[in-house]
Structure formats: C-alpha cells, structure tokens
Design a protein around this motif. Structure first.
Motif, short mmCIF file in Angstrom:
data_model
loop_
_atom_site.label_atom_id
_atom_site.label_comp_id
_atom_site.label_asym_id
_atom_site.label_seq_id
_atom_site.Cartn_x
_atom_site.Cartn_y
_atom_site.Cartn_z
N GLY A 49 0.83 -1.19 0.00
CA GLY A 49 0.00 0.00 0.00
C GLY A 49 0.87 1.24 0.00
O GLY A 49 1.26 1.75 -1.04
N CYS A 50 1.21 1.70 1.19
CA CYS A 50 1.93 2.97 1.32
C CYS A 50 3.44 2.79 1.32
O CYS A 50 4.17 3.73 1.05
N ASP A 51 3.93 1.58 1.65
CA ASP A 51 5.36 1.29 1.77
C ASP A 51 6.02 2.11 2.88
O ASP A 51 7.23 2.29 2.88
N HIS A 52 5.22 2.61 3.83
CA HIS A 52 5.73 3.40 4.95
C HIS A 52 5.17 2.95 6.29
O HIS A 52 5.34 3.64 7.29
N GLY A 53 4.46 1.81 6.32
CA GLY A 53 3.91 1.31 7.57
C GLY A 53 2.73 2.08 8.10
O GLY A 53 2.40 1.98 9.28
N GLN A 54 2.07 2.83 7.25
CA GLN A 54 0.97 3.67 7.72
C GLN A 54 -0.42 3.13 7.38
O GLN A 54 -1.40 3.60 7.93
N CYS A 55 -0.52 2.16 6.46
CA CYS A 55 -1.85 1.73 6.03
C CYS A 55 -2.24 0.33 6.49
O CYS A 55 -3.42 0.02 6.57
N GLY A 56 -1.28 -0.54 6.76
CA GLY A 56 -1.58 -1.88 7.23
C GLY A 56 -1.91 -2.90 6.15
O GLY A 56 -2.17 -4.06 6.46
N ALA A 57 -1.91 -2.51 4.89
CA ALA A 57 -2.24 -3.46 3.81
C ALA A 57 -1.25 -4.62 3.75
O ALA A 57 -1.58 -5.69 3.26
N CYS A 58 -0.05 -4.41 4.27
CA CYS A 58 1.00 -5.42 4.19
C CYS A 58 1.09 -6.29 5.45
O CYS A 58 2.04 -7.06 5.60
N THR A 59 0.12 -6.19 6.34
CA THR A 59 0.19 -6.91 7.62
C THR A 59 0.21 -8.42 7.41
O THR A 59 -0.62 -8.97 6.67
N VAL A 60 1.18 -9.07 8.05
CA VAL A 60 1.28 -10.53 8.11
C VAL A 60 1.55 -10.90 9.57
O VAL A 60 1.81 -10.03 10.40
N LEU A 61 1.49 -12.17 9.84
CA LEU A 61 1.82 -12.65 11.18
C LEU A 61 3.23 -13.23 11.17
O LEU A 61 3.56 -14.04 10.31
N VAL A 62 4.04 -12.77 12.10
CA VAL A 62 5.41 -13.28 12.27
C VAL A 62 5.47 -13.90 13.66
O VAL A 62 5.30 -13.20 14.66
N ASP A 63 5.65 -15.21 13.70
CA ASP A 63 5.62 -15.94 14.96
C ASP A 63 4.35 -15.59 15.75
O ASP A 63 4.38 -15.43 16.97
N GLY A 64 3.24 -15.45 15.02
CA GLY A 64 1.94 -15.21 15.62
C GLY A 64 1.62 -13.77 15.92
O GLY A 64 0.50 -13.46 16.33
N ARG A 65 2.58 -12.87 15.72
CA ARG A 65 2.36 -11.44 16.02
C ARG A 65 2.20 -10.67 14.72
O ARG A 65 2.92 -10.92 13.76
N ALA A 74 13.64 -8.78 5.64
CA ALA A 74 13.52 -10.23 5.67
C ALA A 74 14.64 -10.86 6.48
O ALA A 74 14.42 -11.83 7.22
N VAL A 75 15.86 -10.33 6.38
CA VAL A 75 17.00 -10.91 7.12
C VAL A 75 16.78 -10.84 8.62
O VAL A 75 17.34 -11.65 9.36
N MET A 76 15.98 -9.89 9.08
CA MET A 76 15.70 -9.77 10.51
C MET A 76 14.81 -10.90 11.01
O MET A 76 14.72 -11.13 12.21
N LYS A 77 14.14 -11.59 10.10
CA LYS A 77 13.20 -12.63 10.48
C LYS A 77 13.70 -14.02 10.11
O LYS A 77 12.91 -14.97 10.04
N ASP A 78 15.01 -14.15 9.92
CA ASP A 78 15.60 -15.45 9.61
C ASP A 78 15.15 -16.48 10.66
O ASP A 78 15.27 -16.24 11.87
N GLY A 79 14.58 -17.58 10.21
CA GLY A 79 14.11 -18.64 11.10
C GLY A 79 12.68 -18.46 11.60
O GLY A 79 12.16 -19.33 12.28
N ALA A 80 12.05 -17.36 11.26
CA ALA A 80 10.71 -17.08 11.78
C ALA A 80 9.64 -17.84 11.01
O ALA A 80 9.85 -18.30 9.89
N GLU A 81 8.48 -17.97 11.66
CA GLU A 81 7.30 -18.53 11.02
C GLU A 81 6.41 -17.37 10.59
O GLU A 81 6.00 -16.56 11.41
N ILE A 82 6.12 -17.32 9.30
CA ILE A 82 5.33 -16.25 8.71
C ILE A 82 4.01 -16.84 8.25
O ILE A 82 3.98 -17.88 7.60
N THR A 83 2.92 -16.15 8.58
CA THR A 83 1.61 -16.54 8.07
C THR A 83 1.06 -15.37 7.27
O THR A 83 0.96 -14.25 7.78
N THR A 84 0.71 -15.65 6.02
CA THR A 84 0.10 -14.66 5.15
C THR A 84 -1.37 -15.03 4.97
O THR A 84 -1.83 -16.08 5.43
N ILE A 85 -2.10 -14.19 4.28
CA ILE A 85 -3.51 -14.47 4.02
C ILE A 85 -3.68 -15.82 3.33
O ILE A 85 -4.65 -16.54 3.58
N GLU A 86 -2.71 -16.21 2.51
CA GLU A 86 -2.80 -17.50 1.80
C GLU A 86 -2.70 -18.68 2.75
O GLU A 86 -3.12 -19.79 2.42
#
Length: 163
Positions: A49-65, A74-86
């Motif tokens: 969406g905005c590419d600035h963290g202001q709209c939330g269109a890109c929200t996913v779950l990372v380790d449930g959060r 992405a490198v900050m989440k090495d090893g994490a569990e990601i859940t997307t809408i899919e």
C-alpha cells in the motif's frame, strides 16, 4: 567514462517458514519481508500500500504477532514462522475471520482485506479486545479507504464470539 566497477551486493541466505513451508531465499540485505513474499515467492495476497507502515495493507503474522511487512527486513526474520492471508485457511476450510468477512460484507474493493484479516487474527491471538471500541482502537493501524469499518468490526466480533 569511469572504470570504477559497481559493487554487486552480497546476498544473504534467509530461512523462513511461510504458511508451514520451509523456504531459503538468497536476498540482498535490504529486501523487505513484503518484497520477499511478493517478488520472490509470488505470494501476492499481501498488498503493498503505502510502503511506509501507515496503512496496514502489508500486515502478516510473524511468529503469531502482526507486523507491517513493508517495514521489516527479511533478514531480521531469519528462522521465523510467517503466516500470510494465503496460509490462514486450513484443509480447504476458510479461517473463521475469512468467513466472518464474507458473512458481514466487510470489504468493498478488497485491497486492504488481507491485511485487515491478518491483523484481526493477531488481535484475536492477543486476547486484548473485549468490545467494539477496543477492536476499533487495536485495529487502527489498518486503513480502509472504502469505509467498511462497521462491517469489519462486526466480522471481528463474530470471530471473537466463536473462538
């Protein structure tokens, strides 16, 4: 004309478990989680969406959060569990929030819907919302330009009552 060679950025292997599937991606260090999902794995349900963290269109779950994937490298989440809408539906059955969004017609254009649903899934897991006012406050980082907010809140209330 200059003879200076342009440095090619070093790629970093990043291991992510996305919607239950292991992936190792070789990414340049500044690749956002959003771009890794969309451009490297063709998981286009998560919206840019905005590419600035202001709209939330890109929200996913990372380790449930819930997180804004456009602000997360992405490198900050090495090893994490990601859940997307899919990854929310299981065994061909919609997630209760997905069904509630349909039941309450909680979308118009649908662009924000994946982020809204992922954020709502995180909200339910947090267990902090007890009423419509708290849902509105805790979902305030997810914008809907069409104004489907009353229906979104009703959908989340339905899913809360069934969990």
């Amino acid at each position: 004309m200059s003879d200076v060679a342009h440095d090619i950025p070093e790629r970093i292997p990043v291991h992510l478990v996305i919607n239950g599937v292991d992936h190792t991606l070789d990414l340049i260090p500044w690749t956002t989680l959003l771009d890794a999902l969309r451009d490297h794995l063709a998981l286009t349900g998560t919206k840019k969406g905005c590419d600035h963290g202001q709209c939330g269109a890109c929200t996913v779950l990372v380790d449930g959060r819930r997180v804004n994937s456009c602000l997360t490298l992405a490198v900050m989440k090495d090893g994490a569990e990601i859940t997307t809408i899919e990854g929310l539906a299981k065994d061909g059955a919609l997630h209760p929030l997905q069904q509630a969004f349909i039941d309450h017609d909680a979308f118009q254009c649908g662009y924000c819907t994946p982020g809204q649903i992922c954020s709502a899934a995180g909200l339910l897991a947090e267990g902090r919302a007890r009423n419509a006012d708290e849902i509105r406050e805790l979902m305030s980082g997810n914008l809907c330009r069409c104004g489907a907010y009353p229906n979104i809140v009703a959908a989340i209330e339905q899913a809360m009552s069934r969990s």
